[in-house]
Design a protein around this motif. Structure first.
Motif, PDB file in Angstrom:
ATOM      1  N   LEU A  40      -2.169   1.448  61.852  1.00 31.69           N
ATOM      2  CA  LEU A  40      -2.495   0.393  62.805  1.00 31.69           C
ATOM      3  C   LEU A  40      -3.573   0.834  63.788  1.00 31.69           C
ATOM      4  O   LEU A  40      -4.440   0.034  64.160  1.00 31.69           O
ATOM      5  N   SER A  58      -3.912  -8.707  68.313  1.00 30.78           N
ATOM      6  CA  SER A  58      -2.717  -8.740  67.475  1.00 30.78           C
ATOM      7  C   SER A  58      -2.223  -7.333  67.146  1.00 30.78           C
ATOM      8  O   SER A  58      -1.024  -7.026  67.260  1.00 30.78           O
ATOM      9  N   ILE A  59      -3.129  -6.464  66.746  1.00 31.63           N
ATOM     10  CA  ILE A  59      -2.742  -5.100  66.377  1.00 31.63           C
ATOM     11  C   ILE A  59      -2.265  -4.325  67.604  1.00 31.63           C
ATOM     12  O   ILE A  59      -1.285  -3.578  67.529  1.00 31.63           O
ATOM     13  N   ASN A  61      -0.760  -5.519  70.148  1.00 30.83           N
ATOM     14  CA  ASN A  61       0.604  -5.995  70.425  1.00 30.83           C
ATOM     15  C   ASN A  61       1.607  -5.391  69.448  1.00 30.83           C
ATOM     16  O   ASN A  61       2.721  -5.030  69.843  1.00 30.83           O
ATOM     17  N   GLN A  62       1.229  -5.274  68.173  1.00 29.60           N
ATOM     18  CA  GLN A  62       2.112  -4.636  67.191  1.00 29.60           C
ATOM     19  C   GLN A  62       2.354  -3.174  67.553  1.00 29.60           C
ATOM     20  O   GLN A  62       3.477  -2.674  67.456  1.00 29.60           O
ATOM     21  N   GLN A  66       5.877  -1.111  68.835  1.00 28.31           N
ATOM     22  CA  GLN A  66       6.386   0.106  68.184  1.00 28.31           C
ATOM     23  C   GLN A  66       6.431   1.291  69.139  1.00 28.31           C
ATOM     24  O   GLN A  66       6.713   2.409  68.729  1.00 28.31           O
TER      25      GLN A  66
END
Length: 102
Positions: A40, A58-59, A61-62, A66
């Motif tokens: 990511l 988006s990434i 936030n991902q 995590q």
């Protein structure tokens, strides 16, 4: 692994191609020799370098979901700038190539 949101349109517009892209996506993003966080962070840096702000958001936030810190995200983005920004500086040197013949 399902298609990312921005490619979901393929599921109805071209289902066969959607399946092929889904396999490529899964192959690229499923943890293997590199863990999910590393993959990511690479995707984040590449999206930033290509100007894909929705992808970056988006990434990021991902990654945060995590447990990735903002400092880690910033470091990945610095690498993207270094890699892509330096190529601009190297190419820019062509503007002064003839000036070296003083």
């Amino acid at each position: 692994m399902s298609l990312p949101v921005y490619l979901k349109f393929l599921e109805t517009s071209d289902p066969d191609f959607a399946q092929a892209i889904e396999k490529v996506f899964a192959s690229a993003m499923t943890p293997g020799a590199l863990d999910q966080k590393t993959k990511l962070l690479i995707a984040l840096a590449l999206d930033a370098a290509h100007g894909a702000s929705q992808g970056v958001s988006s990434i990021a936030n991902q990654l945060r979901a995590q447990g990735t810190s903002d400092a880690e995200i910033a470091e990945a983005l610095r690498i993207a700038y270094f890699a892509f920004g330096n190529s601009i500086l190297v190419t820019s040197s062509a503007a002064f190539a003839n000036n070296d013949k003083s």
